[in-house]
Design a protein around this motif. Structure first.
Motif, mmCIF file in Angstrom:
data_model
loop_
_atom_site.group_PDB
_atom_site.id
_atom_site.type_symbol
_atom_site.label_atom_id
_atom_site.label_comp_id
_atom_site.label_asym_id
_atom_site.label_seq_id
_atom_site.Cartn_x
_atom_site.Cartn_y
_atom_site.Cartn_z
ATOM 1 N N HIS A 146 -10.591 1.370 -10.134
ATOM 2 C CA HIS A 146 -10.623 1.257 -8.606
ATOM 3 C C HIS A 146 -9.878 0.064 -7.567
ATOM 4 O O HIS A 146 -10.669 -0.501 -8.070
ATOM 5 C CB HIS A 146 -12.322 2.102 -8.250
ATOM 6 C CG HIS A 146 -12.366 2.298 -6.996
ATOM 7 N ND1 HIS A 146 -13.001 1.542 -6.191
ATOM 8 C CD2 HIS A 146 -12.072 3.749 -6.233
ATOM 9 C CE1 HIS A 146 -13.096 1.932 -5.190
ATOM 10 N NE2 HIS A 146 -12.389 3.116 -5.448
ATOM 11 N N ARG A 147 -9.326 0.210 -6.941
ATOM 12 C CA ARG A 147 -8.979 -0.560 -6.126
ATOM 13 C C ARG A 147 -9.810 -0.418 -5.246
ATOM 14 O O ARG A 147 -10.019 -0.046 -3.850
ATOM 15 C CB ARG A 147 -7.127 -0.235 -5.507
ATOM 16 C CG ARG A 147 -7.263 -1.551 -4.764
ATOM 17 C CD ARG A 147 -5.821 -0.789 -4.669
ATOM 18 N NE ARG A 147 -4.733 -2.292 -3.375
ATOM 19 C CZ ARG A 147 -5.214 -2.513 -1.891
ATOM 20 N NH1 ARG A 147 -6.457 -2.234 -1.757
ATOM 21 N NH2 ARG A 147 -4.579 -3.755 -1.439
ATOM 22 N N GLN A 168 1.279 -1.327 0.084
ATOM 23 C CA GLN A 168 -0.174 0.073 0.029
ATOM 24 C C GLN A 168 0.484 1.781 0.121
ATOM 25 O O GLN A 168 0.638 2.420 0.321
ATOM 26 C CB GLN A 168 -0.733 0.300 0.908
ATOM 27 C CG GLN A 168 -2.045 -1.244 1.362
ATOM 28 C CD GLN A 168 -3.037 -1.618 2.429
ATOM 29 O OE1 GLN A 168 -3.120 -0.362 3.328
ATOM 30 N NE2 GLN A 168 -3.177 -2.606 2.222
ATOM 31 N N SER A 207 -8.771 2.119 -2.151
ATOM 32 C CA SER A 207 -9.539 2.953 -3.183
ATOM 33 C C SER A 207 -8.920 4.069 -4.364
ATOM 34 O O SER A 207 -8.927 5.485 -4.531
ATOM 35 C CB SER A 207 -10.203 3.700 -2.020
ATOM 36 O OG SER A 207 -11.293 3.582 -1.212
ATOM 37 N N SER A 208 -7.684 3.342 -4.260
ATOM 38 C CA SER A 208 -6.576 4.342 -5.107
ATOM 39 C C SER A 208 -6.993 4.142 -7.183
ATOM 40 O O SER A 208 -7.365 3.104 -7.194
ATOM 41 C CB SER A 208 -5.618 3.760 -5.106
ATOM 42 O OG SER A 208 -4.856 2.470 -5.451
ATOM 43 N N HIS A 209 -6.971 5.422 -7.775
ATOM 44 C CA HIS A 209 -6.855 4.865 -8.894
ATOM 45 C C HIS A 209 -5.806 4.418 -9.816
ATOM 46 O O HIS A 209 -5.044 5.201 -9.321
ATOM 47 C CB HIS A 209 -7.660 6.059 -9.508
ATOM 48 C CG HIS A 209 -8.834 6.214 -8.822
ATOM 49 N ND1 HIS A 209 -10.464 6.016 -9.347
ATOM 50 C CD2 HIS A 209 -9.344 7.185 -7.356
ATOM 51 C CE1 HIS A 209 -11.005 6.314 -7.985
ATOM 52 N NE2 HIS A 209 -10.811 6.719 -7.656
ATOM 53 N N ALA A 235 -0.778 5.529 -4.193
ATOM 54 C CA ALA A 235 -1.420 6.477 -4.038
ATOM 55 C C ALA A 235 -2.487 5.932 -6.123
ATOM 56 O O ALA A 235 -3.378 6.325 -5.912
ATOM 57 C CB ALA A 235 -1.597 7.948 -3.773
ATOM 58 N N GLY A 236 -2.086 5.702 -6.855
ATOM 59 C CA GLY A 236 -2.465 5.110 -7.422
ATOM 60 C C GLY A 236 -1.225 4.922 -8.293
ATOM 61 O O GLY A 236 0.092 4.325 -7.764
ATOM 62 N N THR A 260 -0.082 -1.095 -3.778
ATOM 63 C CA THR A 260 -1.499 0.108 -4.052
ATOM 64 C C THR A 260 -2.544 0.452 -3.730
ATOM 65 O O THR A 260 -2.868 -0.942 -2.345
ATOM 66 C CB THR A 260 -2.460 -0.019 -5.372
ATOM 67 O OG1 THR A 260 -2.511 -0.594 -6.067
ATOM 68 C CG2 THR A 260 -1.906 1.069 -6.475
ATOM 69 N N GLN A 261 -3.065 1.600 -2.907
ATOM 70 C CA GLN A 261 -3.725 1.687 -1.150
ATOM 71 C C GLN A 261 -5.471 1.787 -2.123
ATOM 72 O O GLN A 261 -5.457 2.041 -2.773
ATOM 73 C CB GLN A 261 -4.134 3.419 -0.791
ATOM 74 C CG GLN A 261 -2.022 3.604 -0.318
ATOM 75 C CD GLN A 261 -1.363 5.301 -1.220
ATOM 76 O OE1 GLN A 261 -2.768 6.014 -0.425
ATOM 77 N NE2 GLN A 261 -0.333 5.424 0.021
#
Length: 135
Positions: A133-134, A32, A65-67, A35-36, A62-63
């Motif tokens: 979208h994760r 994580q 809710s990241s895109h 952020a994208g 990736t975190q």
């Protein structure tokens, strides 16, 4: 390595952040950490099992809710039915539905962002852009 040198020369503000990694090996980043992401003209050159490994790694680093953006060929007239071009490069010309299902099966919610002509002006190449979208 040459591409990294060119990128550093053109964008000195990020020169110390550029790294080189061999896919589909594990990425040397913490869980994580990002952020994208964007993955442009890359996944198309890997076998489906390797694509799955790469998507797992992207999900890991990736975190929530990241895109991200993934771009793969929608059409390439220069690739034979065997998936090989005149230079011996592998191209997976999967359908849009195949790409969406594959990406979604690795912890993402994805949708088609559009199909676009090639940015280098090659008439025989069109790109499929996918927003992710994760979850």
């Amino acid at each position: 390595k040459q591409l990294l040198e060119q990128a550093a020369h053109r964008h000195p503000q990020i020169a110390n952040k550029l790294t080189h990694h061999v896919l589909p090996e594990k990425l040397p980043f913490a869980d994580q950490e990002f952020a994208g992401f964007y993955c442009i003209a890359c996944l198309m050159h890997f076998a489906p099992d390797s694509i799955s490994q790469i998507l797992n790694e992207i999900h890991r680093v990736t975190q929530p809710s990241s895109h991200g953006i993934i771009s793969v060929p929608a059409h390439r007239a220069d690739v034979g039915e065997d998936g090989i071009d005149e230079h011996g490069r592998i191209f997976n010309l999967f359908s849009a539905d195949f790409w969406i299902d594959l990406i979604n099966n690795h912890g993402f919610n994805s949708k088609i962002a559009g199909t676009h002509p090639d940015g280098l002006g090659r008439q025989h190449v069109h790109w499929l852009n996918i927003k992710t979208h994760r979850i």
